[in-house]
Design a protein around this motif. Structure first.
Motif, PDB file in Angstrom:
ATOM      1  N   THR A 261      44.637   7.674  36.730  1.00  8.60           N
ATOM      2  CA  THR A 261      44.692   8.522  37.926  1.00  8.60           C
ATOM      3  C   THR A 261      43.930   7.847  39.061  1.00  8.60           C
ATOM      4  N   GLU A 262      44.644   7.556  40.136  1.00  9.58           N
ATOM      5  CA  GLU A 262      44.015   6.896  41.279  1.00  9.58           C
ATOM      6  C   GLU A 262      43.081   7.867  41.988  1.00  9.58           C
ATOM      7  N   LEU A 263      41.958   7.330  42.436  1.00 14.09           N
ATOM      8  CA  LEU A 263      40.965   8.157  43.113  1.00 14.09           C
ATOM      9  C   LEU A 263      40.865   7.777  44.585  1.00 14.09           C
ATOM     10  N   PHE A 264      40.083   6.749  44.904  1.00 13.56           N
ATOM     11  CA  PHE A 264      39.852   6.386  46.299  1.00 13.56           C
ATOM     12  C   PHE A 264      41.152   5.911  46.933  1.00 13.56           C
ATOM     13  N   GLY A 265      41.510   6.527  48.031  1.00 15.84           N
ATOM     14  CA  GLY A 265      42.763   6.202  48.695  1.00 15.84           C
ATOM     15  C   GLY A 265      43.904   7.118  48.287  1.00 15.84           C
ATOM     16  N   ALA A 266      43.757   7.785  47.150  1.00 15.16           N
ATOM     17  CA  ALA A 266      44.800   8.690  46.673  1.00 15.16           C
ATOM     18  C   ALA A 266      44.382  10.156  46.825  1.00 15.16           C
ATOM     19  N   LEU A 267      43.098  10.416  46.736  1.00 17.79           N
ATOM     20  CA  LEU A 267      42.593  11.780  46.918  1.00 17.79           C
ATOM     21  C   LEU A 267      42.028  11.903  48.329  1.00 17.79           C
ATOM     22  N   PRO A 268      42.624  12.745  49.164  1.00 17.30           N
ATOM     23  CA  PRO A 268      42.106  12.894  50.531  1.00 17.30           C
ATOM     24  C   PRO A 268      40.654  13.369  50.556  1.00 17.30           C
ATOM     25  N   GLU A 269      40.238  14.089  49.515  1.00 18.36           N
ATOM     26  CA  GLU A 269      38.864  14.598  49.452  1.00 18.36           C
ATOM     27  C   GLU A 269      37.846  13.479  49.228  1.00 18.36           C
ATOM     28  N   LEU A 270      38.314  12.347  48.707  1.00 17.06           N
ATOM     29  CA  LEU A 270      37.395  11.256  48.362  1.00 17.06           C
ATOM     30  C   LEU A 270      37.382  10.214  49.473  1.00 17.06           C
ATOM     31  N   ASP A 271      36.494  10.450  50.440  1.00 18.47           N
ATOM     32  CA  ASP A 271      36.308   9.487  51.523  1.00 18.47           C
ATOM     33  C   ASP A 271      34.949   8.809  51.327  1.00 18.47           C
ATOM     34  N   SER A 272      34.564   7.975  52.274  1.00 17.48           N
ATOM     35  CA  SER A 272      33.320   7.220  52.101  1.00 17.48           C
ATOM     36  C   SER A 272      32.097   8.136  52.013  1.00 17.48           C
ATOM     37  N   MET A 273      32.099   9.235  52.733  1.00 19.09           N
ATOM     38  CA  MET A 273      30.972  10.177  52.636  1.00 19.09           C
ATOM     39  C   MET A 273      30.937  10.844  51.264  1.00 19.09           C
ATOM     40  N   ALA A 274      32.098  11.165  50.730  1.00 15.45           N
ATOM     41  CA  ALA A 274      32.165  11.787  49.413  1.00 15.45           C
ATOM     42  C   ALA A 274      31.708  10.820  48.327  1.00 15.45           C
ATOM     43  N   VAL A 275      31.979   9.529  48.514  1.00 20.77           N
ATOM     44  CA  VAL A 275      31.528   8.525  47.538  1.00 20.77           C
ATOM     45  C   VAL A 275      30.006   8.586  47.409  1.00 20.77           C
ATOM     46  N   ALA A 276      29.312   8.654  48.536  1.00 27.01           N
ATOM     47  CA  ALA A 276      27.846   8.736  48.509  1.00 27.01           C
ATOM     48  C   ALA A 276      27.387   9.984  47.758  1.00 27.01           C
ATOM     49  N   GLY A 277      28.041  11.109  48.013  1.00 24.53           N
ATOM     50  CA  GLY A 277      27.703  12.346  47.315  1.00 24.53           C
ATOM     51  C   GLY A 277      27.975  12.265  45.827  1.00 24.53           C
ATOM     52  N   LEU A 278      29.094  11.642  45.468  1.00 21.57           N
ATOM     53  CA  LEU A 278      29.418  11.487  44.048  1.00 21.57           C
ATOM     54  C   LEU A 278      28.387  10.622  43.344  1.00 21.57           C
ATOM     55  N   LEU A 279      28.010   9.507  43.964  1.00 18.97           N
ATOM     56  CA  LEU A 279      27.030   8.620  43.340  1.00 18.97           C
ATOM     57  C   LEU A 279      25.690   9.325  43.145  1.00 18.97           C
ATOM     58  N   THR A 280      25.284  10.103  44.128  1.00 17.62           N
ATOM     59  CA  THR A 280      24.035  10.849  44.021  1.00 17.62           C
ATOM     60  C   THR A 280      24.111  11.861  42.885  1.00 17.62           C
ATOM     61  N   GLU A 281      25.222  12.567  42.806  1.00 25.51           N
ATOM     62  CA  GLU A 281      25.379  13.579  41.764  1.00 25.51           C
ATOM     63  C   GLU A 281      25.476  12.937  40.383  1.00 25.51           C
ATOM     64  N   ILE A 282      26.134  11.785  40.274  1.00 27.29           N
ATOM     65  CA  ILE A 282      26.208  11.058  38.998  1.00 27.29           C
ATOM     66  C   ILE A 282      24.789  10.653  38.570  1.00 27.29           C
ATOM     67  N   GLU A 283      24.005  10.148  39.510  1.00 25.64           N
ATOM     68  CA  GLU A 283      22.616   9.781  39.191  1.00 25.64           C
ATOM     69  C   GLU A 283      21.837  10.996  38.686  1.00 25.64           C
ATOM     70  N   ASP A 284      21.981  12.111  39.379  1.00 23.75           N
ATOM     71  CA  ASP A 284      21.237  13.318  39.011  1.00 23.75           C
ATOM     72  C   ASP A 284      21.644  13.861  37.649  1.00 23.75           C
ATOM     73  N   ARG A 285      22.928  14.015  37.427  1.00 26.52           N
ATOM     74  CA  ARG A 285      23.385  14.667  36.190  1.00 26.52           C
ATOM     75  C   ARG A 285      23.285  13.767  34.960  1.00 26.52           C
ATOM     76  N   PHE A 286      23.370  12.457  35.166  1.00 23.49           N
ATOM     77  CA  PHE A 286      23.259  11.533  34.031  1.00 23.49           C
ATOM     78  C   PHE A 286      21.851  10.941  33.909  1.00 23.49           C
ATOM     79  N   ASP A 287      20.986  11.249  34.889  1.00 17.92           N
ATOM     80  CA  ASP A 287      19.622  10.733  34.917  1.00 17.92           C
ATOM     81  C   ASP A 287      19.616   9.202  34.841  1.00 17.92           C
ATOM     82  N   ILE A 288      20.371   8.596  35.750  1.00 16.58           N
ATOM     83  CA  ILE A 288      20.465   7.145  35.842  1.00 16.58           C
ATOM     84  C   ILE A 288      20.197   6.721  37.282  1.00 16.58           C
TER      85      ILE A 288
END
Length: 96
Positions: A41-68
């Protein structure tokens, strides 16, 4: 050895569930939409919700929830190419 493989599979399944919930929560996607994601399933470029600002939010949330910790140089264009690449990236960052 079989127990080790099983715990690895359990860890992958748990990580998959967490990652799907992060995509749902951060991008505002429906549960059925993230449930339908497969490795290709394509993400970046295929999901309108996933723009550069959303990438930053996703990375932050991945760090928080996985404690990495995710360093900027760890992320490249392929990380968000598809769901499989994002899951593989996340699993690779987890402590072994």
């Amino acid at each position: 050895m079989a127990g080790m493989a099983q715990s690895s599979a359990d860890s992958s399944a748990k990580s998959d569930t967490i990652l799907r919930s992060i995509l749902r929560d951060v991008l505002g996607l429906s549960q059925s939409q993230v449930d339908d994601f497969d490795a290709d399933t394509e993400l970046f470029g295929a999901l309108p919700e996933l723009d550069s600002m959303a990438v930053a939010g996703l990375l932050t949330e991945i760090e928080d929830r996985f404690d990495i910790i995710i360093d900027d140089e760890d992320v490249d264009g392929e990380t968000f190419e598809n769901y499989g690449s994002l899951l593989a990236f996340t699993l690779q960052k987890l402590p072994q």
